[in-house]
Structures are given as C-alpha cells and as structure tokens.
Design a protein around this motif. Sequence first.
Motif, PDB file in Angstrom:
ATOM      1  N   UNK A  72     -77.017  52.600  39.611  1.00 16.23           N
ATOM      2  CA  UNK A  72     -76.893  53.734  38.697  1.00 16.23           C
ATOM      3  C   UNK A  72     -76.821  53.244  37.256  1.00 16.23           C
ATOM      4  N   UNK A  73     -77.526  53.940  36.394  1.00  9.09           N
ATOM      5  CA  UNK A  73     -77.532  53.632  34.965  1.00  9.09           C
ATOM      6  C   UNK A  73     -77.837  54.923  34.217  1.00  9.09           C
ATOM      7  N   UNK A  74     -77.266  55.086  33.049  1.00  3.73           N
ATOM      8  CA  UNK A  74     -77.502  56.306  32.286  1.00  3.73           C
ATOM      9  C   UNK A  74     -78.989  56.548  32.089  1.00  3.73           C
ATOM     10  N   UNK A  75     -79.411  57.766  32.405  1.00  2.84           N
ATOM     11  CA  UNK A  75     -80.806  58.136  32.224  1.00  2.84           C
ATOM     12  C   UNK A  75     -81.742  57.630  33.297  1.00  2.84           C
ATOM     13  N   UNK A  76     -81.172  57.069  34.405  1.00  2.00           N
ATOM     14  CA  UNK A  76     -81.997  56.500  35.486  1.00  2.00           C
ATOM     15  C   UNK A  76     -83.216  55.756  34.933  1.00  2.00           C
ATOM     16  N   UNK A  77     -82.951  54.927  33.907  1.00  2.00           N
ATOM     17  CA  UNK A  77     -84.026  54.181  33.259  1.00  2.00           C
ATOM     18  C   UNK A  77     -84.390  52.945  34.074  1.00  2.00           C
ATOM     19  N   UNK A  78     -85.532  52.364  33.736  1.00  2.00           N
ATOM     20  CA  UNK A  78     -85.972  51.138  34.377  1.00  2.00           C
ATOM     21  C   UNK A  78     -85.794  49.974  33.410  1.00  2.00           C
ATOM     22  N   UNK A  79     -85.021  48.991  33.823  1.00  2.00           N
ATOM     23  CA  UNK A  79     -84.846  47.745  33.103  1.00  2.00           C
ATOM     24  C   UNK A  79     -84.999  46.618  34.124  1.00  2.00           C
ATOM     25  N   UNK A  80     -85.223  45.383  33.676  1.00  2.00           N
ATOM     26  CA  UNK A  80     -85.452  44.297  34.639  1.00  2.00           C
ATOM     27  C   UNK A  80     -84.373  44.172  35.711  1.00  2.00           C
ATOM     28  N   UNK A 169     -91.655  51.557  38.831  1.00  2.00           N
ATOM     29  CA  UNK A 169     -91.353  50.840  40.061  1.00  2.00           C
ATOM     30  C   UNK A 169     -92.604  50.638  40.913  1.00  2.00           C
ATOM     31  N   UNK A 170     -93.455  51.651  40.961  1.00  2.00           N
ATOM     32  CA  UNK A 170     -94.670  51.537  41.784  1.00  2.00           C
ATOM     33  C   UNK A 170     -95.654  50.520  41.237  1.00  2.00           C
ATOM     34  N   UNK A 171     -95.737  50.427  39.902  1.00  3.18           N
ATOM     35  CA  UNK A 171     -96.815  49.641  39.301  1.00  3.18           C
ATOM     36  C   UNK A 171     -96.335  48.511  38.395  1.00  3.18           C
ATOM     37  N   UNK A 172     -95.031  48.350  38.239  1.00  2.00           N
ATOM     38  CA  UNK A 172     -94.529  47.328  37.336  1.00  2.00           C
ATOM     39  C   UNK A 172     -93.875  46.147  38.021  1.00  2.00           C
ATOM     40  N   UNK A 173     -93.964  46.097  39.343  1.00  2.00           N
ATOM     41  CA  UNK A 173     -93.357  45.009  40.099  1.00  2.00           C
ATOM     42  C   UNK A 173     -94.329  44.526  41.168  1.00  2.00           C
TER      43      UNK A 173
END
Length: 213
Positions: A72-80, A169-173
């Motif tokens: 869980x993270x504020x804004x359900x953002x994507x970080x490494x 998540x689908x295209x960045x990993x």
Amino acid sequence: MIPAREALDRLREGNTRFIASLKDPDALVHQGRRLELITVQEPFAIILGCADSRVPAEIVFDQGLGDLFVARVAGNIIAPSLVGSVEFAAERFGTRLVVVLGHSQCGAITATIESLRDPAAAGSRNLMSIVDRVRPSVETLLSAGMPLDDARLVDLAVRANIRASANHLRHGSPVLEDLIERDGLLVVGAEYSLETGQVDFFDGVPGGVGANG
C-alpha cells in the motif's frame, strides 16, 4: 496455484460479503492459522492499494491471514519498490492475480489537482514524489479541454491513475511481462467506493469474468 480468474471470483465474493456486513465463517484468522503460516504462505492475490485508512484490502475483500499479499502506498502509484514487491510475490509464491486498487475521493488525486492549479503551494519533496507520479493522469484529462467540475475531474482522474498503474505493471517489468505471457498472470484495475463499499473491477478484466464497467 490458484488461477487468476478463480482468484478474482474469490475477491468478488468476499467484497459482496463485506457490503452485506457478513463474515465468512471459514475465514482463517485464528491462532491455528497463524501457526500454519510461520514457515509458508500462498496468497491467492496481490493487491497494490492506496494507503488510505478507509480501504484495508483484507477487510473489504473479507479475507484472512495469508490470503492476500498487500502493498500500500498513497495514490496506489508505481515506484520501483512497489514493482519489486509485486514481482517478488508473483515469482516466489506463484500468485497469478494482481489488483491495482484505488478508491473514490482519493487524497493523492486532489493533492495533484491542487498542485497543478497552484504550483507555489507544493508540498514536501517526498509528497511531490507521489504527486509527480499521479500528475500525467490528471494532466491528460485537463489537456482534453472537457468542461469538468471538480468532483467529476477527481472521479475520472482516480480511474485514469488506476489504469496508468496497472499498465505500468503490465508493460514496465520484464518479469511480469513474462509471467503474463507464459504463466497466466493477470493484472487488473479496480476502484473501491467509499460511499457503497463496492469494488468495481473495471480495467483489464477478461471476458466471462463479469467486469463491472
């Protein structure tokens, strides 16, 4: 290993119980279950959710100990670190469903809108690292030139931000891309309504699983 579609059905059923103020009598939260999980875990879904105190995934999906792997993270953002957490669970535990779970009236969205309208009122560097990841979703809506009141803008931005995170998540990993291609990993986007308690799975849901919109 529980297939993604079965896992999605479990989440839907759990959310239905939550809305109805029912509790699964078989939900495993007792001491015996805790002891079973000391050396092993097999979560059936990975949830990347917002840190908002009103949206605890285990409760809104009526699940017990060991059922969900939650980041869980504020804004359900994507970080490494968040991508790495999802990769870890998908590879280590064989979990085949990933849900990006946002929610209505998200504070990270409103903070981003406020920042765009008044850059001088920017928050701390750490807060701005969240805002900057949400910003593209909001800017796209603003640049479209649609006449939106504040409430409608927030509603649309919440979903745009969820879609952006799911797509990342689908295209960045490479790890997740490979699991999607070869092993049936499914990444979906969903929004929790603070008003009704319902989770609407609206992004990336395959046909036949009953997408809500």
